[in-house]
Design a protein around this motif. Structure first.
Motif, PDB file in Angstrom:
ATOM      1  N   SER A  55       1.349  -1.500   0.106  1.00  0.00           N
ATOM      2  CA  SER A  55       0.201   0.280  -0.026  1.00  0.00           C
ATOM      3  C   SER A  55       0.787   0.989  -0.215  1.00  0.00           C
TER       4      SER A  55
ATOM      5  N   ARG B  76       1.804   3.649  10.802  1.00  0.00           N
ATOM      6  CA  ARG B  76       0.560   2.915  10.967  1.00  0.00           C
ATOM      7  C   ARG B  76       0.361   2.890  13.195  1.00  0.00           C
TER       8      ARG B  76
ATOM      9  N   LEU C  32      -5.565   5.249  15.417  1.00  0.00           N
ATOM     10  CA  LEU C  32      -5.946   6.038  13.771  1.00  0.00           C
ATOM     11  C   LEU C  32      -5.150   6.839  13.431  1.00  0.00           C
TER      12      LEU C  32
ATOM     13  N   PHE D 123      -2.752   1.117  14.060  1.00  0.00           N
ATOM     14  CA  PHE D 123      -3.944   0.210  14.116  1.00  0.00           C
ATOM     15  C   PHE D 123      -4.095  -0.819  15.651  1.00  0.00           C
TER      16      PHE D 123
ATOM     17  N   LYS E  25      -5.678   7.065  -3.679  1.00  0.00           N
ATOM     18  CA  LYS E  25      -5.367   6.137  -3.885  1.00  0.00           C
ATOM     19  C   LYS E  25      -3.838   6.377  -4.659  1.00  0.00           C
TER      20      LYS E  25
ATOM     21  N   ILE F 162      -1.928   7.237   1.757  1.00  0.00           N
ATOM     22  CA  ILE F 162      -3.011   5.664   2.235  1.00  0.00           C
ATOM     23  C   ILE F 162      -3.649   6.206   3.224  1.00  0.00           C
ATOM     24  N   GLU F 163      -2.810   6.413   3.895  1.00  0.00           N
ATOM     25  CA  GLU F 163      -3.279   6.571   5.099  1.00  0.00           C
ATOM     26  C   GLU F 163      -4.602   8.101   5.320  1.00  0.00           C
TER      27      GLU F 163
ATOM     28  N   LEU G 189     -10.432   9.303  -0.219  1.00  0.00           N
ATOM     29  CA  LEU G 189     -10.877   7.927  -0.658  1.00  0.00           C
ATOM     30  C   LEU G 189     -10.806   8.624  -1.890  1.00  0.00           C
ATOM     31  N   TYR G 190      -9.907   6.724  -2.529  1.00  0.00           N
ATOM     32  CA  TYR G 190      -9.821   7.168  -4.259  1.00  0.00           C
ATOM     33  C   TYR G 190      -8.873   8.321  -4.815  1.00  0.00           C
TER      34      TYR G 190
ATOM     35  N   VAL H 207      -9.108   8.935   7.780  1.00  0.00           N
ATOM     36  CA  VAL H 207      -8.320   8.669   6.943  1.00  0.00           C
ATOM     37  C   VAL H 207      -9.063   7.933   6.031  1.00  0.00           C
ATOM     38  N   ASP H 208     -10.446   8.319   5.930  1.00  0.00           N
ATOM     39  CA  ASP H 208     -11.092   8.565   4.539  1.00  0.00           C
ATOM     40  C   ASP H 208     -11.089   9.824   4.012  1.00  0.00           C
TER      41      ASP H 208
END
Lengths: 419, 166
Positions: A122, A381, A275, A383, A222, A217-218, A190-191, A186-187
């Motif tokens: 990723s 990360r 996160l 997580f 993309k 990516i975090e 997104l994309y 974190v989103d």
């Protein structure tokens, strides 16, 4: 068009592409590691693949659980080695030449500005720091591309981040990207492709640019990308073994969102569990005691990162109940750290020094946490269970904050040490 | 096609380290991976899965690492489909590539409880909660993804494409 759209158009043989459009694009480089390549190789064979499309454009790098952490990992690395021999791959890196993939490939001039790169990892988005379009995919995508030399993409919408101001002391690429992820979530991308611009970015050295794009990516991105310039040219000119191309966004390029940050206000930041968006100034976290410090990874394992940590650790000792693990990201970084006396500084500080590996970043080995333990790490990360036991915790920071925390035994900043 | 199963619920940002922790990635055996699915977030989850169960999750399911082991572990555990408010992009791509049915549906997380029986009508994009007798719409699957599914996954699609060009 944006820089991203231009690179994608160029690799598709089209004059223009537009966000949302589905394209089949030529890839300049494909990479996979000891975790993801075994599945890709299996899929390649199952599909009847006999020869890869180009033996000079596939990089297989055993870096995650290598040097082999156990028998099962040894078997996985063996799959990469045997496939590389069979296919006569030019870009297989054995332990001893191996480095963490996203540090190694830019350093060796294997990824270049204007490239289109996919990788079964990723953090492949790192190469946006060089002005390449690069994105993480799965093993099956890598298998397909090893056969065809192409991959399908949906042209992403772009978000522009304009970073202005003068950075405070001890603030760098890591803090800029943590600030961004803390802002959008974190989103939040997104994309999308995340394009970083502004006078802060224009002055930012290459290692900081790679760190920023590494963590796109975090935020769900993309890709991350920074337009190449003189800093890029100086970084790449003695490394590149093939032609490369600088792209930049048009003045009238379309962005679905533009964010402007006054970066003069940004302090050294820490992403708290669990996160990367859970970001707070390091100065607010002095009560957090730590058991381990990791300085390394594809995010912050380059020579400049080690220099920053060494500035803080010089003539100091790691706290008696803290273990500090320094991991130069590549063999060249290791050698340079040795030549510059950084390794001696780390040894004198009573830090341990590892051969290049992703190891602890993903809880593999070389620094796994026990139940209830806490680490501050320059990785990417935090997580649940990322560095070991599901009830352990990871805090993410830049190398200077991690090094200061190693000395203090709790989260801290270099200023507390008179720096 | 109709997929019918019992619901397991998960929250937002279920990352691939939660789906299959990296400490188990020294194997690619789907059955072995499945044994550890979600164990850090729901211990012993694997033992409680009945074949055909369905995961319903919040935003950004599958964020984090690109590991294809995540959809592989889900598929091998007996879970037949995942419905989420949104998916992280690499997971989304991987799921289609390996043939794990996934559906995006914005209102579903609040509307469905764990243990409910649901039916997914894949062609119409309708998700029915049979326990509550309610319905939700799934976002349409992009045409290219449908082409991938009907080919039998990415590798079959590539093989077909190579045959055509040869």
């Amino acid at each position: 068009m944006t820089i991203t759209e231009k690179i994608l158009a160029n690799h598709t043989g089209k004059k223009e592409v537009h966000p949302g459009e589905l394209i089949n694009a030529r890839v300049d480089l494909i990479l996979a590691n000891d975790i993801t390549a075994p599945i890709a190789i299996n899929e390649f064979k199952k599909a009847g693949g006999r020869k890869v499309f180009d033996k000079e454009r596939i990089a297989l790098i055993p870096d995650h659980f290598a040097p082999n952490k156990d028998i099962a990992s040894a078997e996985q690395c063996k799959i990469l080695r045997e496939f590389s021999k069979e296919q006569e791959l030019k870009l297989y890196f054995e332990v001893g030449r191996m480095g963490i993939e996203h540090a190694l490939l830019p350093e060796q001039g294997i990824v270049l500005p204007g490239d289109l790169v996919i990788g079964a990892d990723s953090h492949t988005c790192t190469y946006g720091g060089l002005g390449a379009f690069s994105t993480g995919v799965g093993s099956t995508d890598v298998a397909a591309a090893m056969i065809t030399g192409e991959s399908w993409f949906k042209v992403p919408e772009s978000m522009k981040f304009i970073c202005r101001g003068k950075l405070k002391k001890w603030v760098g690429g890591k803090d800029l990207i943590l600030h961004t992820i803390g802002d959008i979530g974190v989103d939040g991308a997104l994309y999308r492709s995340m394009e970083f611009t502004g006078d802060v970015i224009e002055r930012l050295p290459m290692h900081g640019r790679l760190t920023i794009c590494n963590m796109a990516i975090e935020a769900g991105g993309k890709s991350g990308i920074i337009a190449p310039d003189n800093i890029t040219e100086n970084y790449i000119k003695n490394r590149a073994g093939r032609p490369y191309k600088f792209y930049s966004s048009d003045k009238d390029a379309k962005y679905m969102e533009v964010k402007e940050y006054d970066c003069s206000k940004i302090e050294p930041l820490v992403a708290c569990p669990h996160l990367p968006s859970n970001v707070r100034p390091a100065t607010e976290l002095f009560e957090i005691t730590i058991d381990q410090v990791v300085i390394g990874s594809c995010t912050n394992g380059r020579i400049e990162d080690l220099r920053e940590a060494a500035l803080v650790l010089k003539s100091r000792k790691v706290h008696p109940y803290v273990r500090t693990i320094v991991i130069p990201a590549t063999q060249d970084v290791y050698r340079q750290a040795l030549e510059e006396g950084l390794i001696e500084i780390f040894l004198n500080a009573e830090a341990s020094i590892s051969t290049p590996t992703c190891g602890p970043c993903l809880g593999g080995y070389m620094g796994v946490l026990a139940k209830g333990e806490r680490a501050i790490a320059t990785t990417n990360r935090n997580f649940v269970g990322r560095m070991g036991h599901p009830e352990s915790e990871v805090y993410l920071s830049n190398p200077a904050v991690a090094a200061a925390s190693a000395v203090l035994g709790r989260i801290g900043v270099p200023e507390e040490l008179g720096l | 096609m109709i997929l019918k199963g019992r619901v397991w619920k998960f929250g937002d940002n279920i990352n691939t380290d939660l789906i299959i922790p990296a400490r188990y990635l020294n194997t690619t055996d789907p059955k072995e991976l499945a044994r550890h699915i979600m164990e850090d977030v729901k211990p012993y989850f694997y033992k409680n899965i009945m074949p055909g169960d369905i995961i319903v999750a919040g935003k950004n399911f599958g964020c984090g690492s690109s590991r294809e082991h995540a959809p592989i572990a889900i598929k091998a555990s007996g879970i037949q489909a995942v419905i989420a408010v949104s998916f992280a992009r690499i997971f989304y791509r991987n799921a289609f590539n390996i043939g794990l049915p996934i559906f995006e549906s914005s209102g579903i997380w609040e509307g469905i409880n764990e243990g409910d029986d649901v039916e997914i009508h894949t062609d119409k994009g309708i998700i029915k909660d049979l326990t509550k007798k309610t319905e939700f719409m799934a976002s349409p699957i992009p045409p290219f993804m449908e082409e991938l599914i009907s080919s039998g996954g990415l590798m079959e699609w590539v093989k077909n494409k190579l045959k055509v060009t040869n």
